[in-house]
Design a protein around this motif. Structure first.
Motif, PDB file in Angstrom:
ATOM      1  N   ALA A  23       2.229  12.686   6.660  1.00 24.26           N
ATOM      2  CA  ALA A  23       1.707  11.760   5.649  1.00 24.26           C
ATOM      3  C   ALA A  23       2.447  10.434   5.727  1.00 24.26           C
ATOM      4  CB  ALA A  23       1.846  12.353   4.246  1.00 24.26           C
ATOM      5  N   ALA A  24       1.782   9.395   5.289  1.00 23.29           N
ATOM      6  CA  ALA A  24       2.385   8.065   5.197  1.00 23.29           C
ATOM      7  C   ALA A  24       1.563   7.230   4.223  1.00 23.29           C
ATOM      8  CB  ALA A  24       2.452   7.383   6.559  1.00 23.29           C
ATOM      9  N   THR A  25       2.207   6.246   3.639  1.00 25.97           N
ATOM     10  CA  THR A  25       1.545   5.397   2.652  1.00 25.97           C
ATOM     11  C   THR A  25       1.537   3.946   3.110  1.00 25.97           C
ATOM     12  OG1 THR A  25       2.241   6.830   0.825  1.00 25.97           O
ATOM     13  CG2 THR A  25       1.618   4.574   0.256  1.00 25.97           C
ATOM     14  N   LEU A  26       0.378   3.310   2.988  1.00 24.54           N
ATOM     15  CA  LEU A  26       0.256   1.865   3.145  1.00 24.54           C
ATOM     16  C   LEU A  26       0.060   1.289   1.747  1.00 24.54           C
ATOM     17  CD1 LEU A  26      -0.177  -0.829   4.625  1.00 24.54           C
ATOM     18  CD2 LEU A  26      -2.588  -0.190   4.894  1.00 24.54           C
ATOM     19  N   LEU A  27       1.014   0.480   1.319  1.00 27.03           N
ATOM     20  CA  LEU A  27       0.952  -0.149   0.008  1.00 27.03           C
ATOM     21  C   LEU A  27       0.635  -1.623   0.192  1.00 27.03           C
ATOM     22  CD1 LEU A  27       1.439  -0.174  -3.082  1.00 27.03           C
ATOM     23  CD2 LEU A  27       3.858  -0.576  -2.597  1.00 27.03           C
ATOM     24  N   ILE A  28      -0.369  -2.108  -0.497  1.00 22.02           N
ATOM     25  CA  ILE A  28      -0.761  -3.517  -0.433  1.00 22.02           C
ATOM     26  C   ILE A  28      -0.200  -4.246  -1.645  1.00 22.02           C
ATOM     27  CG2 ILE A  28      -2.679  -5.149  -0.310  1.00 22.02           C
ATOM     28  CD1 ILE A  28      -2.391  -3.313   2.133  1.00 22.02           C
ATOM     29  N   GLU A  29       0.484  -5.348  -1.395  1.00 21.25           N
ATOM     30  CA  GLU A  29       1.053  -6.150  -2.463  1.00 21.25           C
ATOM     31  C   GLU A  29       0.307  -7.479  -2.543  1.00 21.25           C
ATOM     32  OE1 GLU A  29       5.302  -8.338  -3.190  1.00 21.25           O
ATOM     33  OE2 GLU A  29       5.360  -6.270  -2.453  1.00 21.25           O
ATOM     34  N   PHE A  30      -0.243  -7.774  -3.704  1.00 20.22           N
ATOM     35  CA  PHE A  30      -0.990  -9.016  -3.910  1.00 20.22           C
ATOM     36  C   PHE A  30      -0.018 -10.184  -4.096  1.00 20.22           C
ATOM     37  CE2 PHE A  30      -3.857  -5.826  -6.136  1.00 20.22           C
ATOM     38  CZ  PHE A  30      -4.603  -5.579  -4.995  1.00 20.22           C
ATOM     39  N   LYS A  31      -0.355 -11.322  -3.485  1.00 16.08           N
ATOM     40  CA  LYS A  31       0.530 -12.487  -3.536  1.00 16.08           C
ATOM     41  C   LYS A  31      -0.259 -13.748  -3.896  1.00 16.08           C
ATOM     42  CE  LYS A  31       4.376 -11.661  -1.754  1.00 16.08           C
ATOM     43  NZ  LYS A  31       5.611 -11.243  -2.466  1.00 16.08           N
ATOM     44  N   PHE A  32       0.472 -14.775  -4.365  1.00 18.91           N
ATOM     45  CA  PHE A  32      -0.098 -16.115  -4.501  1.00 18.91           C
ATOM     46  C   PHE A  32       0.205 -16.941  -3.265  1.00 18.91           C
ATOM     47  CE2 PHE A  32       0.114 -15.002  -9.057  1.00 18.91           C
ATOM     48  CZ  PHE A  32      -1.198 -15.294  -9.410  1.00 18.91           C
ATOM     49  N   ILE A  33       1.298 -16.640  -2.566  1.00 17.89           N
ATOM     50  CA  ILE A  33       1.646 -17.358  -1.344  1.00 17.89           C
ATOM     51  C   ILE A  33       0.682 -16.970  -0.222  1.00 17.89           C
ATOM     52  CG2 ILE A  33       4.060 -17.603  -1.991  1.00 17.89           C
ATOM     53  CD1 ILE A  33       4.735 -15.246  -0.198  1.00 17.89           C
ATOM     54  N   HIS A  34       0.732 -17.717   0.868  1.00 19.03           N
ATOM     55  CA  HIS A  34      -0.143 -17.477   2.025  1.00 19.03           C
ATOM     56  C   HIS A  34      -1.620 -17.422   1.601  1.00 19.03           C
ATOM     57  CE1 HIS A  34       3.010 -16.814   5.068  1.00 19.03           C
ATOM     58  NE2 HIS A  34       3.709 -16.367   4.050  1.00 19.03           N
ATOM     59  N   GLU A  35      -2.010 -18.472   0.856  1.00 20.76           N
ATOM     60  CA  GLU A  35      -3.399 -18.636   0.405  1.00 20.76           C
ATOM     61  C   GLU A  35      -3.868 -17.439  -0.422  1.00 20.76           C
ATOM     62  OE1 GLU A  35      -5.566 -19.487   3.983  1.00 20.76           O
ATOM     63  OE2 GLU A  35      -4.889 -21.577   4.012  1.00 20.76           O
ATOM     64  N   ALA A  36      -3.031 -17.045  -1.388  1.00 22.30           N
ATOM     65  CA  ALA A  36      -3.310 -15.885  -2.239  1.00 22.30           C
ATOM     66  C   ALA A  36      -3.590 -14.655  -1.379  1.00 22.30           C
ATOM     67  CB  ALA A  36      -4.471 -16.161  -3.190  1.00 22.30           C
ATOM     68  N   GLY A  37      -2.729 -14.464  -0.398  1.00 26.59           N
ATOM     69  CA  GLY A  37      -2.913 -13.372   0.555  1.00 26.59           C
ATOM     70  C   GLY A  37      -2.346 -12.050   0.081  1.00 26.59           C
ATOM     71  N   SER A  38      -2.309 -11.096   1.002  1.00 24.29           N
ATOM     72  CA  SER A  38      -1.782  -9.767   0.716  1.00 24.29           C
ATOM     73  C   SER A  38      -0.758  -9.400   1.783  1.00 24.29           C
ATOM     74  CB  SER A  38      -2.898  -8.724   0.711  1.00 24.29           C
ATOM     75  OG  SER A  38      -3.875  -9.008  -0.264  1.00 24.29           O
ATOM     76  N   ARG A  39       0.295  -8.716   1.385  1.00 24.98           N
ATOM     77  CA  ARG A  39       1.254  -8.191   2.347  1.00 24.98           C
ATOM     78  C   ARG A  39       1.217  -6.673   2.285  1.00 24.98           C
ATOM     79  NH1 ARG A  39       7.609  -8.688   1.302  1.00 24.98           N
ATOM     80  NH2 ARG A  39       7.592  -7.128   2.951  1.00 24.98           N
ATOM     81  N   GLY A  40       1.564  -6.050   3.387  1.00 29.87           N
ATOM     82  CA  GLY A  40       1.533  -4.595   3.444  1.00 29.87           C
ATOM     83  C   GLY A  40       2.924  -4.009   3.594  1.00 29.87           C
ATOM     84  N   ARG A  41       3.117  -2.815   3.054  1.00 29.88           N
ATOM     85  CA  ARG A  41       4.366  -2.087   3.203  1.00 29.88           C
ATOM     86  C   ARG A  41       4.061  -0.661   3.640  1.00 29.88           C
ATOM     87  NH1 ARG A  41       8.695  -4.718   0.713  1.00 29.88           N
ATOM     88  NH2 ARG A  41       8.160  -6.314  -0.829  1.00 29.88           N
ATOM     89  N   ILE A  42       4.781  -0.183   4.634  1.00 27.90           N
ATOM     90  CA  ILE A  42       4.680   1.205   5.053  1.00 27.90           C
ATOM     91  C   ILE A  42       5.748   1.997   4.311  1.00 27.90           C
ATOM     92  CG2 ILE A  42       4.794   2.827   6.978  1.00 27.90           C
ATOM     93  CD1 ILE A  42       2.434   0.908   7.145  1.00 27.90           C
ATOM     94  N   GLU A  43       5.343   3.076   3.667  1.00 24.77           N
ATOM     95  CA  GLU A  43       6.254   3.852   2.842  1.00 24.77           C
ATOM     96  C   GLU A  43       6.094   5.351   3.126  1.00 24.77           C
ATOM     97  OE1 GLU A  43       8.278   2.954  -0.194  1.00 24.77           O
ATOM     98  OE2 GLU A  43       8.362   1.122   0.979  1.00 24.77           O
ATOM     99  N   ASP A  44       7.159   6.092   2.899  1.00 21.54           N
ATOM    100  CA  ASP A  44       7.129   7.559   2.836  1.00 21.54           C
ATOM    101  C   ASP A  44       6.450   8.200   4.044  1.00 21.54           C
ATOM    102  OD1 ASP A  44       8.310   7.163   0.342  1.00 21.54           O
ATOM    103  OD2 ASP A  44       6.388   7.161  -0.690  1.00 21.54           O
ATOM    104  N   VAL A  45       6.908   7.821   5.244  1.00 19.25           N
ATOM    105  CA  VAL A  45       6.389   8.415   6.482  1.00 19.25           C
ATOM    106  C   VAL A  45       7.119   9.738   6.723  1.00 19.25           C
ATOM    107  CG1 VAL A  45       6.053   8.100   8.964  1.00 19.25           C
ATOM    108  CG2 VAL A  45       5.958   6.118   7.425  1.00 19.25           C
ATOM    109  N   VAL A  46       6.373  10.809   6.860  1.00 20.73           N
ATOM    110  CA  VAL A  46       6.996  12.118   7.048  1.00 20.73           C
ATOM    111  C   VAL A  46       6.096  13.031   7.878  1.00 20.73           C
ATOM    112  CG1 VAL A  46       6.063  12.978   4.850  1.00 20.73           C
ATOM    113  CG2 VAL A  46       8.066  14.087   5.860  1.00 20.73           C
ATOM    114  N   VAL A  47       6.725  13.804   8.770  1.00 15.15           N
ATOM    115  CA  VAL A  47       6.028  14.812   9.571  1.00 15.15           C
ATOM    116  C   VAL A  47       6.755  16.136   9.350  1.00 15.15           C
ATOM    117  CG1 VAL A  47       5.455  15.595  11.912  1.00 15.15           C
ATOM    118  CG2 VAL A  47       5.226  13.168  11.302  1.00 15.15           C
TER     119      VAL A  47
END
Length: 289
Positions: A23-47
């Motif tokens: 399992a693994a999680t992709l978390l999207i974080e909403f931003k005002f920077i980068h033309e109100a863009g979105s950044r991604g975070r990879i979390e909790d990767v486990v096998v």
């Protein structure tokens, strides 16, 4: 998580046993920077232990990187131990910042029983601003409001790239953050001029680990150049640390440049893991709202 519209938890199911083995999680974080863009975070990767060595970790990371590109994030990041740096470099990640965090004793504070809902046009309930941290008389501490666009974006330009953000884009991004109930953008307003002279964000992440706990992140800390040296950065950090405690997070983290490490260690942060990042130059789709 479902309400926030920013969590993508991918699992690997063994067909024969119908058991989840990765399992693994992709978390999207909403931003005002980068033309109100979105950044991604990879979390909790486990096998699962018995399935390691079958390149399932590679599979998970390949899937999440492609998902992040499809969603249209401008940046994808993760935290990892030193011995895992060569593994993640295979997927395009590089270390370019320091990752600091601090943990709060999980039994020292009781998480609030009812999540604080935004009131009116404020991005969060301003009752959460700690009364124990007193600002200078000429500074007002409050939440970000939708009519703060011009002041706030000009301030963010002193921190990083903002680009063109239309009134519609700002309002939509504000609404997506408000609906998610996990964004707390604190601004410092100069009472005499009504101008925003400082800002910082506390983003709360819902987890299944730590008894379905909350994890906090400090983002986009900036003080107007004309107001630096007045300890407004100290004020912002004190406020956000206390807010994080009040919300009941088990861990609070941030990324920073090398020269800022001594500043942040004053607030209890330590570096104990690596921060890896990769940037995508041209998102394949428009950022989600």
């Amino acid at each position: 998580m479902k309400k926030a519209k920013s969590y993508y938890i991918v699992v690997l199911e063994e067909v024969q046993s119908s058991k989840i083995v990765g399992a693994a999680t992709l978390l999207i974080e909403f931003k005002f920077i980068h033309e109100a863009g979105s950044r991604g975070r990879i979390e909790d990767v486990v096998v699962e232990e018995r399935m390691r060595g079958k390149k399932l970790g590679v599979l998970l990371n390949q899937v999440l990187v492609e998902m992040a590109k499809t969603i249209g994030v401008y940046k994808l990041s993760l935290e990892c131990k030193t011995d895992l740096i060569p593994f993640y470099q295979k997927f395009g990640y590089q270390k370019n910042l320091h990752f600091l965090d601090q943990r709060f004793e999980e039994d020292s504070e009781t998480p609030i029983k009812q999540w604080p809902k935004p009131r009116g046009d404020a991005l969060f309930n301003e009752d959460l601003i700690p009364s124990s941290v007193e600002p200078p008389s000429e500074i007002r501490v409050r939440a970000l409001h939708p009519n703060d666009q011009d002041d706030y974006l000009k301030l963010l330009e002193q921190l990083t790239s903002v680009g063109y953000v239309s009134k519609h884009d700002f309002e939509q991004r504000f609404l997506s953050m408000k609906n998610a109930d996990t964004y707390f953008i604190v601004v410092l307003e100069d009472v005499a001029t009504s101008k925003i002279v400082g800002a910082a964000s506390l983003v709360v992440e819902f987890k299944y680990i730590h008894e379905c706990g909350l994890r906090g992140r400090i983002e986009d800390v900036v003080v107007d150049e004309a107001m630096r040296g007045k300890k407004l950065g100290v004020l912002l950090n004190k406020i956000l640390v206390e807010m994080a405690r009040e919300l009941g997070v088990y861990k609070l983290s941030l990324e920073c440049k090398t020269e800022l490490i001594p500043f942040y260690t004053k607030f209890g942060y330590k570096e104990n893991i690596n921060f890896m990042v990769q940037r995508f130059e041209e998102p394949t789709t428009q950022p989600i709202h």
